[in-house]
Scaffold this active site. Structure first.
Site, PDB file in Angstrom:
ATOM      1  N   GLU A  61      16.244  29.725  37.083  1.00  0.00           N
ATOM      2  CA  GLU A  61      18.099  29.666  36.539  1.00  0.00           C
ATOM      3  C   GLU A  61      17.590  30.518  35.074  1.00  0.00           C
ATOM      4  O   GLU A  61      18.063  31.320  34.175  1.00  0.00           O
ATOM      5  CB  GLU A  61      18.710  28.778  37.014  1.00  0.00           C
ATOM      6  CG  GLU A  61      19.247  28.762  38.449  1.00  0.00           C
ATOM      7  CD  GLU A  61      19.556  30.338  38.646  1.00  0.00           C
ATOM      8  OE1 GLU A  61      20.634  30.962  37.455  1.00  0.00           O
ATOM      9  OE2 GLU A  61      19.819  30.140  40.344  1.00  0.00           O
ATOM     10  N   ARG A  72      34.696  35.406  33.892  1.00  0.00           N
ATOM     11  CA  ARG A  72      34.701  34.326  35.152  1.00  0.00           C
ATOM     12  C   ARG A  72      36.130  34.876  35.689  1.00  0.00           C
ATOM     13  O   ARG A  72      37.093  34.583  35.295  1.00  0.00           O
ATOM     14  CB  ARG A  72      34.274  32.333  34.595  1.00  0.00           C
ATOM     15  CG  ARG A  72      32.927  32.225  34.597  1.00  0.00           C
ATOM     16  CD  ARG A  72      32.179  32.524  35.202  1.00  0.00           C
ATOM     17  NE  ARG A  72      30.860  31.237  35.644  1.00  0.00           N
ATOM     18  CZ  ARG A  72      29.827  32.325  35.638  1.00  0.00           C
ATOM     19  NH1 ARG A  72      30.015  32.462  37.074  1.00  0.00           N
ATOM     20  NH2 ARG A  72      28.680  30.609  35.619  1.00  0.00           N
ATOM     21  N   ALA A  92      23.027  28.380  34.704  1.00  0.00           N
ATOM     22  CA  ALA A  92      23.397  27.751  35.477  1.00  0.00           C
ATOM     23  C   ALA A  92      22.656  28.480  36.704  1.00  0.00           C
ATOM     24  O   ALA A  92      23.397  29.613  36.390  1.00  0.00           O
ATOM     25  CB  ALA A  92      24.037  27.187  35.712  1.00  0.00           C
ATOM     26  N   GLU A 113      19.125  33.972  33.512  1.00  0.00           N
ATOM     27  CA  GLU A 113      19.836  33.911  33.006  1.00  0.00           C
ATOM     28  C   GLU A 113      19.448  33.813  31.061  1.00  0.00           C
ATOM     29  O   GLU A 113      20.066  34.595  30.388  1.00  0.00           O
ATOM     30  CB  GLU A 113      20.652  32.494  32.808  1.00  0.00           C
ATOM     31  CG  GLU A 113      21.270  33.149  34.390  1.00  0.00           C
ATOM     32  CD  GLU A 113      22.533  31.661  34.606  1.00  0.00           C
ATOM     33  OE1 GLU A 113      22.891  32.662  35.424  1.00  0.00           O
ATOM     34  OE2 GLU A 113      22.679  31.101  33.620  1.00  0.00           O
ATOM     35  N   GLU A 139      26.802  38.689  35.532  1.00  0.00           N
ATOM     36  CA  GLU A 139      25.086  38.509  34.598  1.00  0.00           C
ATOM     37  C   GLU A 139      24.579  40.031  34.079  1.00  0.00           C
ATOM     38  O   GLU A 139      23.884  39.912  32.378  1.00  0.00           O
ATOM     39  CB  GLU A 139      23.725  37.706  35.389  1.00  0.00           C
ATOM     40  CG  GLU A 139      24.467  36.887  35.769  1.00  0.00           C
ATOM     41  CD  GLU A 139      23.302  36.522  36.610  1.00  0.00           C
ATOM     42  OE1 GLU A 139      22.248  37.577  37.257  1.00  0.00           O
ATOM     43  OE2 GLU A 139      23.150  35.245  37.493  1.00  0.00           O
TER      44      GLU A 139
END
Length: 217
Positions: free
Chosen positions: A106, A77, A89, A110, A158
Site C-alpha cells: 500500500e 471519501r 492504507a 499510494e 486513488e
C-alpha cells in the site's frame, strides 16, 4: 455496574467465547457483507440478535521522515462526501497476504515510497459495535522512492490522490482542532506523538501477533 481499580499492565482486550446459536449472511456487497448472528451472553439468557459488517480488515502506514514530518495523502471519501487527509492504507483483501507485506504494498501503491524500518505503531477497531474491521497501523521510516518504471497506476478515487509532508506536531494539532477526521490518521498521529517521547523504543516488531483480527487469532 462494577467499577474497580486496575494497574495499567492489567488492561487488555480479550476474545470472548459467547455461544452462537445461528449465523447467516443477509447481504452480500462488493467489498464487504452484512452478517446476522443470534447469541447468548450466558447459558439460558435471552437470545440476542445483531447485524454487523464482516470486513477483511486493513493496514495503515504512518510515514515519518528524518525531519520529523509525516506524509498525509488527500483522497475523496464518498460515504461522508469529503476529501480527507489520511495516511496510506488499504484492505487486507489479498488471500493469505501478510499484514506487513500488505502495508509495504500500500505504501508503494499510494505514496510511491519504500521503507527500511517497520514497527507496529498501534492496533484498533474502527467501529466494533457494527463492524468486524480490525486495523493495524505501522510506523515506516528509512524512506526511498519507488523507481518510476515500477510505480503503480492509480485509478478510481486513488487517481486524484495528492500528498503533503507536514510536521508531526502540526498534524497532531490539526487533529485536536478537529480539522482531521480520518480515523487511521487520528489514531496514528496521536500514537506516533506519544511514542516519540520515548524515542519509539516501546514499539512492537512488525510481525507481532495480531489477535484483534479474527483471521490472525
Amino acid at each position: 455496574m462494577d467499577i474497580r481499580h486496575l494497574a495499567p499492565e492489567q488492561l487488555s482486550d480479550r476474545t470472548s467465547d459467547r455461544r452462537t446459536l445461528a449465523s447467516e449472511t443477509v447481504y452480500e456487497g462488493y467489498i464487504w457483507n452484512v452478517q446476522r448472528d443470534e447469541f447468548e451472553l450466558s447459558e439460558g439468557a435471552d437470545t440476542l440478535r445483531r447485524d454487523y459488517i464482516t470486513h477483511p480488515g486493513a493496514v495503515s502506514v504512518l510515514v515519518l521522515n528524518e525531519r520529523d514530518e509525516v506524509l498525509l495523502i488527500n483522497q475523496y471519501r464518498r460515504p461522508v462526501g469529503m476529501t480527507m487527509w489520511e495516511i496510506p492504507a488499504g484492505l487486507l483483501d489479498v488471500h493469505g497476504e501478510d499484514p506487513v507485506a500488505a502495508a509495504q504494498r500500500e505504501l508503494a501503491e499510494e505514496a510511491d515510497l519504500r521503507a527500511e524500518q517497520w514497527n507496529v505503531l498501534v492496533d484498533f477497531h474502527n467501529s466494533p459495535g457494527s463492524s468486524s474491521e480490525a486495523n493495524r497501523i505501522f510506523l515506516a521510516r528509512g524512506l526511498s522512492d519507488v523507481p518510476e518504471d515500477e510505480r503503480h497506476e492509480r485509478d478510481g478515487e486513488e487517481a486524484e490522490i495528492h500528498g503533503a509532508w507536514v510536521p508531526l506536531d502540526g498534524a497532531v494539532q490539526a487533529v485536536l482542532d478537529g480539522r482531521l477526521n480520518s480515523p487511521a490518521a487520528v489514531v496514528g498521529l496521536l500514537a506516533a506523538h506519544a511514542a516519540r517521547s520515548g524515542d519509539f523504543g516501546s514499539l512492537r516488531p512488525p510481525h507481532t501477533p495480531w489477535p484483534g483480527h479474527p483471521a490472525f487469532r
